[in-house]
Each structure stands twice: as C-alpha cells, then as structure tokens.
Scaffold this active site. Structure first.
Site, PDB file in Angstrom:
ATOM      1  N   THR A 264      -7.122  18.731 -19.683  1.00 44.62           N
ATOM      2  CA  THR A 264      -8.231  18.785 -19.331  1.00 44.62           C
ATOM      3  C   THR A 264      -8.677  19.779 -18.508  1.00 44.62           C
ATOM      4  O   THR A 264      -7.719  21.214 -18.142  1.00 44.62           O
ATOM      5  CB  THR A 264      -7.406  17.788 -18.276  1.00 44.62           C
ATOM      6  OG1 THR A 264      -6.568  18.063 -17.090  1.00 44.62           O
ATOM      7  CG2 THR A 264      -6.971  16.685 -18.865  1.00 44.62           C
ATOM      8  N   CYS A 410      -6.981  35.778 -34.909  1.00 43.70           N
ATOM      9  CA  CYS A 410      -5.692  35.976 -35.629  1.00 43.70           C
ATOM     10  C   CYS A 410      -5.117  37.233 -34.527  1.00 43.70           C
ATOM     11  O   CYS A 410      -5.198  38.024 -34.110  1.00 43.70           O
ATOM     12  CB  CYS A 410      -5.952  37.273 -36.681  1.00 43.70           C
ATOM     13  SG  CYS A 410      -5.066  38.047 -37.595  1.00 43.70           S
TER      14      CYS A 410
END
Length: 557
Positions: A264, A410
C-alpha cells in the site's frame, strides 16, 4: 480558484522518427515526460500524478507546458534545470553534458518532514517526485514486476525448496507499484490475494492482465485461492477491501498464507492510505478539508495492519516489508515490535546489489513493440548462459501488456549493462530498430539510494543512513554523459527517510552516444559494487576485483 494541477487533457508521447525537438537528445526526455502522463501509464494523469500517492511529473500544468516548450528549443550545448517540477533555468554547457538536470522534493534534513513538505506543496513551492515520476522514466507497473518476481523467487528458494506451486501470497495495494505483485507472484508459480480499497485500481489491473479475478468479499477470494492452490494453478485475485481490516481478520480466523507482504502507499499517510472504516469518497474529501484527521486515522490503521503482519511472522509465516515504511509508522504509533519482520532487500535482494545487479530498463521511442522484441532477442544473444533471465523475458513477452511507449525491465549488472547499451545503439545505427531507445533504471538500485528502512536497511557496517552514495552516483552520471540525471528525496518511504538518484541515457545510433553509453552504463552499476564493497560485503569485494575496479580506499589499488 482554478487548480493549477488539474486539467482535463490527455497527454501521449509522440512516436515514429519525426522530431518535435532539435535532436534525439532532447526529443528523448520530451517523449518520456509525456509518456509518464499517458492515461495508460499514470494513475491520475489529469492531476499530473504518475504513481505512489502524489508522485508527479511536473509541478503544475503551466510548468509542464514550459518544460515541453523549452525541450523543443533546447540545443545540444544547453542544459535545462528543473527544480521540483518547475523549469527554472537553461544554461550553456557542452554536448556530453546532461540535457536535463532534475532535483525533486529535496529538503534540509531537519525540515525533511511531511508537514513541512505539505506546507511548501500547498504554496506551490515543491513537488513530490517519487522515484521515476519526477525523473520521467516510469514505464508503468512493469517497472517493478521483475524486482518483485526476483523477491518472490528468492523467498521460494529460502522457505519452500524453490517451489511455490500450491502456495499463496497475501499482500495489499494495487497501485502503480503494488499492482506488480499479483503478476509477479503468478510468474513465480504462486497464487496471490491482493487487497485493494479502490475498485477502479482492481479493474485497471484486470484490464492490463496483472490480476486474474476480482472479489468483493473475503470468503469469495479465499474460495478462489483454495480452488487454485489445490489444483496447482498460479492465479491471482484482487479483493476490494481494506488491508487494515482483512489482514487482522485472517489472523483471527487462523488462516495462514505462505508469504505475507504489503505494498500500500503507506509512505504517505494523507494521500496514500485509506483509514479503516472510511469510504474512498470520504477519504478524498477529507484530504482537502481535514488532512490532519486523515493522517491520524491512517496511522492508527497502519498500526493495526502491521500488528497483523507481526502475528503472521510469529506464526512462522515468511513476512516481509516491501519498502513503504509502514513498519516505521506502526512503531511511532506505539507498536514496539513493528520491525520484527525484515525488509525485502536485506532478506532477499542484497546479494544482487553487491554485483551491481538491478532494474535496468529501456523504452522504444519508435512506439513499435517490435523494437522491444528485437532487443529482447539481443539480450538473449549477448547473455546466452543466463537462463533465469531468458525465462523472465519469455514470461514478460507473454504476460506483460505495454503501457504507453513499449518498454522492458531486465535485472542485469556490472559488465552486462554497457554491453547491452552498446548493442542497442548499434541496432539503431543499422536501422534494425526503427528509432532510438532510452535506457534508464529505477532509483531503487544498488548504488543510487540511501534508505535505512528499505534499500540500505541493516547494512553490514551500520552505514544505513549515509546518503553520500546517491549524491556521488548522480555526480558521476553527470560527468559520464547521461542524457538526464535526477536527485530526489522521500521516494518509496516518504519524507525524511530516503535520498536517491536516477539517470537516463539515449542511444541514438551515433558514435558520440556509444562513448557516453559505455561510460554511463559501466560507471552507474559500478557505484553500487563500490558502495557495498565499502560496507564489507564479500560478494561486492570479489566482484570489484573481478571487474578490475580501482577502489583505493577499499581495495588499496
């Protein structure tokens, strides 16, 4: 009075090869700024909010327009200065200098509080840049997926013999960062129950295939989890509810997830966390009319939320803080054992940071997904032995929907980043790619952040709060020739708890770009190896020696 931060207009980055600016070195930041506010990318684009509570791309719409106009006229020997989302100056520099220098929400430490920042924010004197919102390199939720995936995979290795089949992860939050969790869990082989208070966010994650199902009640969500885990399927459900209510209820029922975390937006108690018992509409209204009441109620709810996470930890469930500073708030609210469970970096990610491995990313300025697929193939070609990375790229292509300009995340490290950057530049030069690519990263990286409750939690030498490192990282990236460089405060964990820097570099196929790429994409991850070697980590010391880094005060060379 008109709100200078609200404007009903849609912003999207240009695509193709026609320039609006004088060169690709200024077209690149222009497109990436606009991409940050694409309706398919940003959380509340009409308010300039990209992600993470109130992480913005520009201070006001007038400032946005001025930045755009300036970038269109900026020459290759000028640098634009952006102070907390406002374009304050243009100065003559040189061709290898950054075209844009950005500083967001930096405050003198004694005044580095949400109260002081919010006061400045209301006066129009500051802007919260989060990490990649104000630095113009947010690529949507994909940007955090692989890091979350790596975390879950490592948790599976440590706790479940590397197999998450039939296991389920409990978490909270489906915003710009938290929205990565259900997809990352599924990619790692687990099921996921993600609690989210705002139904529109659940619907957005359904639409972009980050979550598989939606539930309105806990019983409905648990039934799906039970069905999927028994069948050995990896699927996810977004439960509309409040984590401060759902987590304690699960504890009360004696239900044991296999992993527990939370993402959150607890770093911002006013704008990021719905207090227990409040409706979203009431919360939004009181953010304006009575922010202190919101903050008090949110902080009290966070204490309950974290207490439940501690309960799970005490049951023997692997539980981790995912970097939103919720433990800190709970402790300040009187929960003495709030830090009983660890953060994700010391628990699972630090060995990667020691080798300079982190969230390398790139975006195709052409707007053509084929350019990304071609670079995916190039990564596999250049790193043939990294089967784990190949697996990630295959899953990413299959499961991840592009948001805005096509992009890829990546995780690679020192020695590989510059190799990939040079290869991408050559692909632009040869025409294999239709247009240049920009290469950047999250500020969450090995050498670019000081955050004692997240990336630098529990450092071996106790240097958690030393923030020289991100400052040095930013300075070195400027000296190395990055296209734009940013230095921020408060990202991820909120005011007073972090400093961090970012860089982006454009690969336009030229020899000049190749020289800059080689410097930047070597030096940037090398600062991470240096930082961890200085803290005494053997993995980093070995990496520094292996790569031939000259670290006189650390290696004596």
């Amino acid at each position: 009075m008109t709100n200078p931060r609200h404007n009903i207009r849609d912003v999207r980055a240009a695509t193709g090869t026609e320039l609006s600016a004088k060169s690709w070195m200024t077209e690149a930041p222009l497109r990436m700024l606009m991409n940050n506010l694409d309706p398919d990318v940003a959380e509340r684009p009409h308010e300039l909010v990209v992600y993470g509570g109130i992480g913005r791309a520009a201070r006001t719409w007038e400032d946005f327009d001025r930045i755009v106009a300036t970038l269109k006229t900026l020459t290759e020997e000028e640098t634009l200065i952006v102070q907390s989302g406002k374009p304050v100056g243009v100065f003559k520099t040189h061709k290898d200098a950054p075209r844009v220098l950005i500083a967001n929400s930096n405050l003198v430490p004694h005044w580095a509080t949400w109260d002081h920042f919010n006061e400045l924010d209301k006066k129009g004197l500051a802007m919260y840049g989060q990490m990649t919102a104000g630095s113009w390199i947010y690529i949507g939720t994909q940007g955090i997926v692989q890091g979350t995936y790596e975390t879950f995979v490592e948790a599976g290795r440590q706790h479940y013999n590397g197999n998450l089949k039939g296991k389920w992860i409990l978490t909270g939050g489906l915003g710009g960062m938290g929205g990565a969790q259900p997809l990352a869990a599924v990619m790692a082989g687990a099921c996921c129950l993600a609690v989210e208070c705002d139904e529109t966010r659940v619907d957005f994650r359904l639409r972009t295939r980050y979550v598989d199902a939606k539930a309105h009640t806990l019983d409905e969500a648990l039934a799906l989890i039970d069905q999927w885990t028994k069948a050995g399927e990896a699927k996810s459900v977004g439960l509309i509810g409040n984590a401060a209510d759902i987590f304690p209820e699960l504890v009360k029922r004696g239900i044991r997830p296999d992993i527990v975390t939370d993402q959150t937006s607890a770093h911002d108690p006013i704008n990021g966390y719905l207090p227990s018992g409040w409706t979203v509409a009431e919360w939004r209204a009181k953010q304006e009319s009575d922010p202190k009441a919101v903050e008090r109620a949110a902080r009290a709810s966070m204490k309950v939320h974290v207490a439940a996470m501690v309960d799970f930890w005490n049951m023997g469930v692997p539980t981790l803080d995912y970097g939103n500073n919720i433990r800190q708030v709970a402790k300040e609210e009187g929960l003495e054992n709030a830090f009983a469970f660890p953060g994700f970096v010391p628990a699972y990610i630090r060995p990667l940071f020691c080798r300079g491995i982190g969230p390398f990313r790139w975006a195709a300025l052409s707007g053509d997904p084929e350019d990304i697929y071609k670079t995916d193939a190039k990564v596999k070609e250049l790193l043939p032995d990294n089967k784990h990375l190949h697996n990630w790229l295959d899953m990413a292509r299959e499961r991840i929907a592009f948001q805005g300009l096509p992009a890829r995340i990546c995780w690679v490290g020192l020695g590989d980043r510059h190799k990939l950057g040079l290869a991408f530049n050559e692909m632009v030069r040869s025409g294999e790619l239709k247009a240049p690519v920009v290469i950047g990263r999250d500020h969450l990286d090995s050498g670019s952040v000081a955050s004692p409750n997240r990336e630098t939690e529990a450092m071996k030498d106790g240097s958690d709060a030393v923030s020289d490192w991100p400052l040095l990282n930013a300075l070195l990236n400027c000296a190395s020739g990055a296209t734009w460089v940013s230095l921020h405060h408060g990202g991820g964990v909120g005011m007073g708890f972090s400093q961090h820097s970012g860089m982006v570099i454009c690969a336009d196929g030229t020899d000049d770009a190749a020289r800059r790429l080689e410097r930047v994409l070597w030096n940037d991850p090398a600062t991470g190896v240096m930082r961890h070697a200085d803290a005494g980590y053997d993995i980093a010391l070995d990496c520094a020696k292996e790569k031939g880094l000259r670290l006189p005060g650390i290696l004596g060379n």
